[in-house]
Scaffold this active site. Structure first.
Site, PDB file in Angstrom:
ATOM      1  N   TRP A   1       0.902  -1.148   0.000  1.00 13.42           N
ATOM      2  CA  TRP A   1       0.000   0.000   0.000  1.00 13.42           C
ATOM      3  C   TRP A   1       0.941   1.197   0.000  1.00 13.42           C
ATOM      4  O   TRP A   1       1.627   1.456   0.991  1.00 13.42           O
ATOM      5  CB  TRP A   1      -0.887  -0.010   1.246  1.00 13.42           C
TER       6      TRP A   1
ATOM      7  N   GLU B   1     -21.607   7.256   9.349  1.00 14.74           N
ATOM      8  CA  GLU B   1     -21.104   5.936   8.962  1.00 14.74           C
ATOM      9  C   GLU B   1     -21.673   5.531   7.596  1.00 14.74           C
ATOM     10  O   GLU B   1     -20.963   4.993   6.746  1.00 14.74           O
ATOM     11  CB  GLU B   1     -21.469   4.912  10.052  1.00 14.74           C
TER      12      GLU B   1
ATOM     13  N   LYS C   1     -19.432   4.650   4.352  1.00 15.99           N
ATOM     14  CA  LYS C   1     -19.548   3.338   3.709  1.00 15.99           C
ATOM     15  C   LYS C   1     -19.778   3.497   2.207  1.00 15.99           C
ATOM     16  O   LYS C   1     -19.141   2.865   1.390  1.00 15.99           O
ATOM     17  CB  LYS C   1     -20.703   2.600   4.372  1.00 15.99           C
TER      18      LYS C   1
ATOM     19  N   HIS D   1     -28.257  26.053   6.976  1.00 15.16           N
ATOM     20  CA  HIS D   1     -27.270  27.090   7.314  1.00 15.16           C
ATOM     21  C   HIS D   1     -26.179  27.168   6.245  1.00 15.16           C
ATOM     22  O   HIS D   1     -25.036  27.474   6.553  1.00 15.16           O
ATOM     23  CB  HIS D   1     -26.680  26.820   8.708  1.00 15.16           C
TER      24      HIS D   1
END
Ligand code: F6R
Length: 610
Positions: A76, A482, A486, A505
């Protein structure tokens, strides 16, 4: 985050084991793959950008490339782009030493400068090549002494697998701040970043502790600290079912893990609940300690942080003390107000996340008691915490977490109730009612999973949408975070989670007729408020997918284009149910978009670099 595998044993078994082991670790990184083979006293390296299949194809039919001593790597990328030359293993100038590495060498630039002055040239942009050349420059014929010296000079984090052409009967390994396990076989031994890599061969493993060097031979393993003192080898037996780390008949690990949730939630909850009593393993918080607590500080990363965001709401409600939630990467670099009257809870699936581990150490330094909620037994975070509670989710292979999130959440409910009860902050009736509801979670999730085909239908309708907002209030908002993560990580659709009342807002200007708004409204007392917020976005042209509880069926008007119902449960527990259709929706959307669901681009599981 980078996967390492190493083998010493019999030549006919080495390459097949290595390839299988690397395949099991592909979730840790898949930018490039490579192996180093000690063949007739010479190290041969095969490494390529891309998936493991490229290496498999190269090796196919090449019988001459056999060896009893091999190391391999899945990368990685951190230092240097994805390329053949930056792939591991790296070979030293003399050609005698080869290294695979997981972690980051923080002082590699200075080391590189020194080595360059000594005549070393570098082919790659990686910090790992510096380790190979450093070992080469220190090598005096004694490899163990060389590694010992190198570990004193390396700063940062590293799990290393090392072979040396002069040591055809030895596999070396070293660990600091990055996970590394040793697998014990019959006349063969293994090293790996994680257990699934060795599970087909052995269930006996030893986790290297901080600052340890391992010297592995066919039938003998010795462990030392970085000063060369012999250390005790602690062997543990893995009792997972091998199937737990296999895809079985599912298309992806992610869907398998979503479907496993009722079972793993049962495993996490039921041993801790008996006759309305919560027993949190060996955890003992006495009343005096809890009374003196000024606050609870939850620290984590990613989805584990989102568990903390949900927990803040119900913990404050149940315990009546302030609960802070903080990203570990932020916590570690500011001056957190934490002391002996703070309970710090670290949440982590892998137990190896670099930022969470650093935050844990910082919290302990400041005098706080640290409780961790961890999935991987014996991991660094578990080892270094004062107390640990394990989620019994089994191995989680898909990069996007699902079952770990759910089991973490279930433990946070138990911790909150336990503290609330000990402090006398909850009535008996309320306590019993919540316990009963907690016990019903697995069964209710089973009911949601049975309806997965209807969620697949909804995904089919919306998978081409490019702009999605998740909105909700309080606990629903925390679940939105979450749900949005995902969806983003596996489908690459940009989405945002917003507190439903906050949209107007500023952000409401982004809403138009190409926007899908997924609204979560499971909280009874906030239902009408969220419906008003839905009207606001609906009137700006948005399409609405509403997620609510079954008891609201007759309250739903034409406002929603689609509705997903979840079973009714106590308000504070609703996140444990509403997150499940969101996991399924992300999964099916990503599937319709043809994404690589278990290995999304740029990601890796277990983030062991900061
Ligand atoms: C997202 C995901 C990550 C992890 C985060 C923390 O699906 O899995 O956001 O939650 O990297 O990892 P752990 O829990 O291993 O500390």
């Amino acid at each position: 985050m980078c996967g390492i595998v190493g083998y010493i044993g019999k030549s006919e078994k080495a390459i097949p084991f290595l390839l299988q082991g690397l395949e099991k670790l592909e979730y840790r990184g898949y930018d490039s793959s490579g192996i180093a083979i000690l063949n007739q006293n010479e190290i041969k390296i095969i490494k390529k950008q891309g998936r493991l299949k490229v290496i498999k194809d190269i090796l196919d039919g090449k019988k001459e490339l056999h060896s009893h001593l091999v190391i391999g790597h899945k990368r990685w990328a951190t230092h240097g782009n994805h390329s053949d030359v930056n792939a591991h293993p790296h070979l030293s100038k003399s050609g005698k030493i080869s290294v695979v590495h997981n972690g980051i060498i923080e002082n590699y630039i200075n080391l590189k400068k020194d080595l360059t002055k000594k005549g070393y040239e570098f082919k790659s942009d990686t910090d790992t090549e510096v380790v190979a050349q450093l070992l080469d420059s220190l090598y005096n014929g004694d490899m163990f002494e060389t590694i010992k010296k190198a570990t004193q000079l390396l700063e940062g984090s590293f799990a290393l697998g090392i072979i040396c052409a002069d040591y055809p009967d030895t596999l070396f390994a070293a660990k600091k701040d990055s996970p590394l396990i040793i697998g014990l076989g019959e006349n063969e031994n293994y090293i790996a970043s994680d257990i699934p890599a060795v599970l087909s061969k052995t269930r006996k493993i030893c986790r290297l502790k901080e600052k340890q060097i391992a010297v592995l031979k066919n039938s003998d393993i010795n462990i030392f600290d970085f000063n060369g003192n012999k250390a005790k080898m602690e062997i543990s037996e893995i009792n997972w079912n091998v199937n737990a780390a296999e895809k079985n008949n599912y298309d992806h690990f992610m869907i398998k893990e979503i479907m496993e949730q009722p079972e793993v939630l049962n495993a996490t909850i039921s041993p801790r609940l008996k006759d309305y009593k919560i027993k949190l393993d060996n955890l003992n918080f006495n009343e005096e300690y809890l009374k003196n607590l000024n606050k609870i500080s939850i620290v984590a990363c990613g989805s584990a942080y989102h568990v903390g965001c949900v927990a803040k709401y119900f913990m404050e409600e149940l315990i009546k003390k302030p609960v802070e939630v903080e990203l570990a990467s932020e916590f570690r670099y500011r001056s957190p107000i934490v002391d002996k009257n703070t309970l710090v809870i670290i949440i982590s699936q892998s137990g190896e996340t670099a930022d969470s581990l650093a935050a844990l150490r910082e919290a302990k330094k400041l005098g706080a008691r640290v409780l961790s909620v961890v999935n991987v037994v014996g991991s660094s975070i578990a080892n270094e915490s004062d107390d640990v509670l394990y989620t019994w989710a089994g191995p989680e292979i898909a990069v996007a977490t699902t079952k770990a999130y759910s089991t973490q959440l279930s433990l946070m409910y138990l911790i909150a109730l336990y503290i609330s009860k000990t402090l006398g902050k909850i009535t008996d009736d309320n306590y019993k009612d919540i316990i009963k509801n907690i016990e019903s979670i697995p069964e209710k999730i089973t009911a949601i999973l049975k309806k997965s085909s209807s969620i697949e239908e909804i995904a089919k309708k919306y998978y081409q949408t490019e702009k999605i907002f998740f909105i909700g209030r309080t606990l629903d908002y925390a679940v939105c975070m979450e749900a949005s993560l995902k969806l983003k990580e596996i489908s690459y659709i940009h989405s945002e989670a917003y507190a439903a009342g906050e949209l107007k807002h500023g952000t409401i200007s982004l809403i138009d007729d190409k926007t899908l708004v997924i609204a979560l409204a499971t909280q009874d007392e906030l239902f009408d408020k969220t419906i008003s917020n839905i009207r606001e976005v609906k009137s700006r042209g948005a399409t609405i997918l509403l997620v609510t509880t079954e008891d609201k069926m007759d309250k739903i008007s034409e406002i929603a284009d689609d509705v997903i119902y979840v079973p009714k449960i106590s308000n504070i527990l609703s996140p444990s149910l509403s997150v499940v259709p969101m996991q399924l929706l992300s999964y099916y959307v990503a599937k319709f978009r043809g994404c690589d669901i278990d290995k999304p681009r740029n990601l890796a599981k277990s983030v062991t670099v900061e």
